[in-house]
Design an enzyme around this catalytic site. Structure first.
Site, PDB file in Angstrom:
ATOM      1  N   ARG A   1       8.586  -4.279   8.728  1.00  0.00           N
ATOM      2  CA  ARG A   1       9.723  -4.938   8.073  1.00  0.00           C
ATOM      3  C   ARG A   1       9.515  -5.167   6.576  1.00  0.00           C
ATOM      4  O   ARG A   1      10.395  -4.900   5.770  1.00  0.00           O
ATOM      5  CB  ARG A   1      10.002  -6.311   8.717  1.00  0.00           C
ATOM      6  N   THR A   2       8.372  -5.700   6.218  1.00  0.00           N
ATOM      7  CA  THR A   2       8.209  -6.115   4.821  1.00  0.00           C
ATOM      8  C   THR A   2       8.258  -4.908   3.891  1.00  0.00           C
ATOM      9  O   THR A   2       9.007  -4.881   2.919  1.00  0.00           O
ATOM     10  CB  THR A   2       6.888  -6.892   4.639  1.00  0.00           C
TER      11      THR A   2
ATOM     12  N   LYS B   1     -12.981   4.964  -2.498  1.00  0.00           N
ATOM     13  CA  LYS B   1     -14.051   5.474  -3.387  1.00  0.00           C
ATOM     14  C   LYS B   1     -14.757   4.336  -4.106  1.00  0.00           C
ATOM     15  O   LYS B   1     -15.593   4.567  -4.970  1.00  0.00           O
ATOM     16  CB  LYS B   1     -13.444   6.420  -4.428  1.00  0.00           C
TER      17      LYS B   1
ATOM     18  N   HIS C   1       2.649 -15.720   2.923  1.00  0.00           N
ATOM     19  CA  HIS C   1       3.642 -14.643   2.987  1.00  0.00           C
ATOM     20  C   HIS C   1       4.958 -15.236   2.462  1.00  0.00           C
ATOM     21  O   HIS C   1       5.892 -15.478   3.228  1.00  0.00           O
ATOM     22  CB  HIS C   1       3.766 -14.156   4.432  1.00  0.00           C
TER      23      HIS C   1
ATOM     24  N   ARG D   1       0.471  -5.909  -0.384  1.00  0.00           N
ATOM     25  CA  ARG D   1      -0.045  -6.574   0.826  1.00  0.00           C
ATOM     26  C   ARG D   1      -1.526  -6.270   0.908  1.00  0.00           C
ATOM     27  O   ARG D   1      -1.938  -5.113   0.807  1.00  0.00           O
ATOM     28  CB  ARG D   1       0.664  -6.098   2.082  1.00  0.00           C
TER      29      ARG D   1
END
Ligand code: ASP
Length: 307
Positions: A55-56, A85, A134, A106
């Site tokens: 969703r986000t 890396k 959030h 995120r």
């Protein structure tokens, strides 16, 4: 570096800003306005996701496209970016800043968005930082409550499930402190209670709250049942997870004992804590809630890009 409007945590919002955002989100619901705003033509959003999301990420990408901008990014930054890396988050953000006008991040680490904002030359939006916060989910949760219940002031809101690792609960609790006469009821197994730093904040802000392990306490008193998933991936051991799983399941029996004027919200995904038989009940508001994410995120991107 230029000053930018970042979205880093729920505590940054005051009531006036929240009301303004909700009004903008309501405006974004009008499809006639989509793709017509010249301010966003040619703007680029990068979505940088180090943790899984449906969703986000997709609602942010859809929001940017609906506004008329463009999106680049990676849904699996942990593997498909130079992090593998050994590149630091700071270096990645510095680079991506040069390629885009806004970054949605995120990350697995609490505080990652703040770190990113320190080195970014574009607005950063925290789309979830580990078990931290959030904030954009909390915005759409509040917008949904306002739409469904017609108000936020005076409501009793029960938050149920994993209140330790559930970052949406932390952000929603902080944001609710902007409203009058709110009562919070935290319903959780003993090993995943609401963190003390959240409780301290609520105490400082004068928000009434209580804690219980008993789901029944919420059924008669709460106008909003905010159900959450037990965050299996964040537990230190499977034994701890087992202690918390499967305790609170909203099913037909629970529905029959809930207030008639109440609603059920869930940030989703659900993992068994709301039975599918509940979906047909008009009080099941979680799919409408997820749709509201698009409008809130359009309003947020507008705000960040026009600051
Ligand atoms: N989707 C929400 C989050 O990213 C809730 C969850 O995963 O349970 O925090």
């Amino acid at each position: 570096m230029t000053a930018h409007y970042h979205i880093l945590g729920a505590k940054q919002f005051n009531r006036t800003e929240l009301e303004e955002l909700f009004d903008s989100a309501a405006r974004m619901e009008d499809r006639e306005t989509w793709n017509t705003d010249p301010r966003f033509a040619g703007k680029i959003m990068t979505t940088l996701f180090f943790e899984s999301s449906t969703r986000t990420r997709l609602s942010f990408e859809s929001a940017m496209s609906r506004l008329g901008g463009k999106v680049i990014g990676t849904e699996n930054a942990a593997q498909f970016s130079s992090t593998i890396k050994g590149e630091t988050l700071e270096d990645t953000i510095r680079i991506v800043s040069g390629y885009s006008d806004i970054i949605v991040l995120r990350h697995t680490d609490i505080g990652a968005a703040e770190r990113a904002a320190k080195v970014a030359d574009v607005p950063i939006i925290n789309a979830g930082d580990g078990a931290g916060e959030h904030p954009t989910q909390a915005l759409l949760d509040l917008y949904s409550i306002r739409k469904e219940c017609g108000r936020i002031d005076g409501l009793t809101i029960a938050m149920i499930g994993d209140l330790t690792y559930g970052r949406t609960v932390h952000s929603l609790s902080y944001m609710l402190a902007n409203f009058q006469n709110i009562k919070l009821l935290f319903v959780s197994p003993e090993n995943v209670g609401i963190p003390s730093y959240v409780k301290h904040y609520l105490e400082e802000q004068g928000v009434a709250y209580s804690e219980t392990e008993n789901f029944e306490d919420a059924l008669q008193s709460a106008e909003v049942l905010y159900q959450t998933r037990i965050q299996k991936e964040r537990f230190p051991s499977i034994e701890e997870y087992r202690k918390a799983e499967g305790r609170y399941i909203i099913n037909r029996d629970i529905l029959s004992r809930m207030r008639k004027d109440s609603i059920i919200l869930h940030p989703l995904p659900r993992a068994g804590e709301i039975a599918p038989e509940v979906d047909e009940d008009p009080r099941a508001a979680y799919f409408r809630q997820a749709q509201n994410g698009l409008y809130i995120r359009m309003a947020l991107v507008e705000k960040c890009l026009t600051f």
